[in-house]
Design an enzyme around this catalytic site. Sequence first.
Site, PDB file in Angstrom:
ATOM      1  N   ALA A 240      -4.768 -14.037   0.801  1.00  0.00           N
ATOM      2  CA  ALA A 240      -5.146 -12.640   0.994  1.00  0.00           C
ATOM      3  C   ALA A 240      -5.019 -11.643  -0.530  1.00  0.00           C
ATOM      4  O   ALA A 240      -4.232 -12.243  -1.388  1.00  0.00           O
ATOM      5  CB  ALA A 240      -4.238 -11.974   1.847  1.00  0.00           C
ATOM      6  N   HIS A 241      -4.980 -10.416  -0.351  1.00  0.00           N
ATOM      7  CA  HIS A 241      -4.915  -9.532  -1.496  1.00  0.00           C
ATOM      8  C   HIS A 241      -3.439  -9.586  -2.284  1.00  0.00           C
ATOM      9  O   HIS A 241      -2.377  -9.575  -1.472  1.00  0.00           O
ATOM     10  CB  HIS A 241      -5.225  -8.139  -1.112  1.00  0.00           C
ATOM     11  N   ASN A 242      -3.384  -9.470  -3.170  1.00  0.00           N
ATOM     12  CA  ASN A 242      -2.064  -9.572  -4.245  1.00  0.00           C
ATOM     13  C   ASN A 242      -1.315 -10.707  -3.984  1.00  0.00           C
ATOM     14  O   ASN A 242       0.070 -10.715  -4.370  1.00  0.00           O
ATOM     15  CB  ASN A 242      -1.161  -8.099  -4.078  1.00  0.00           C
TER      16      ASN A 242
END
Length: 356
Positions: A240-242
């Site tokens: 997922a993001h980051n």
Amino acid sequence: MVEPLSFTLTLIGEFVGAELHGAADARISGVSSLELAGDGDLAYVASDRFLKTALASQAGAFVVSRPIETLKKPQLVVANPAYSFALIAQRFFTARYIPRGVAAEVVRGQDIQIGPEVSIWSFVTLDDRARIGARVTLYPGVFIGADSVIGDDSILYPNVVVREGCRVGARVIIHSGTVIGSDGFGYAQHQGRHQKIPQLGGVTIEDDVELGANVTVDRATFGQTVIKRGTKIDNLVQVAHNVVVGEDNILVAQVGIAGSTSLGHHVVVGGQAGLSDHIHIGDQVMIAARSGVARDVESKQIVSGTPAIPHTEWLRLQPLLTRLPEFRQQLREFESRLQSLESAAKAKSKKKKRLR
């Protein structure tokens, strides 16, 4: 009919620094498993556990960790048979790269940069300002978004998508169906509705990473989602993001990592394990298959279960879990007996009071 290439054991042994036992002039024309090898093939014996299979093998020679007297065939003795075997297979028995150039059917945006000796197949799309390094292979259906970079010697198999503003390092292998840089899953709730939060960051895939088929690596909300050098990711993994995945990690199939979680170096995550958001996994951690990790894990720990706990504790719990119905019934019986004893004690106490 073209005869297959063959190499002497002496040449192969020198390449991996092996100690040769047996006929130095024996020739090897291929590599295979112990079960499938023929008399011209080289196979390897990973440990004594495979000795019985090796004795029954038809292989012409073996890579071993120690001389095996009962194995009456030539042997290359090395410290790590699996590693040396991989080097041999790659050096002597893998097809060499021959650049095929750029197909006429490639769709090109503006200000594209393409390095030398590439192999870009038909129906590849290169958006504006995409940069493609030397000796890169892009198979049919690959999409490279605007301002994205693909490093030297990387291979992207059919239907890989690298969205805009992403960076892929050198010697990266990405298998079919993988998407790099899709939007992170970010929404703000307001009056019962979901407002999309623009995902304005990117993805950085460092050198020597391999991503399996149908992997998804989401772009960061801000900054970068990062897969660091040397990490290997199996099929159907969601990053997922980051998220930051450290160096030399192994993520097995169907792992899911939620947003803003970070992993140290040499972490191993078993299949179908899930990692919650905003947690940190330390260096050299091992997470067992199907575990659910909701809290930070310190370095060099082995955890299992849902919620994940130290593996030794989880092993102690396993025999007890199957006996929970039995324990429940025993608890009910104890409660019933306790109630009977308490009732009897109260009745006895009342009787004594009446006698007084």
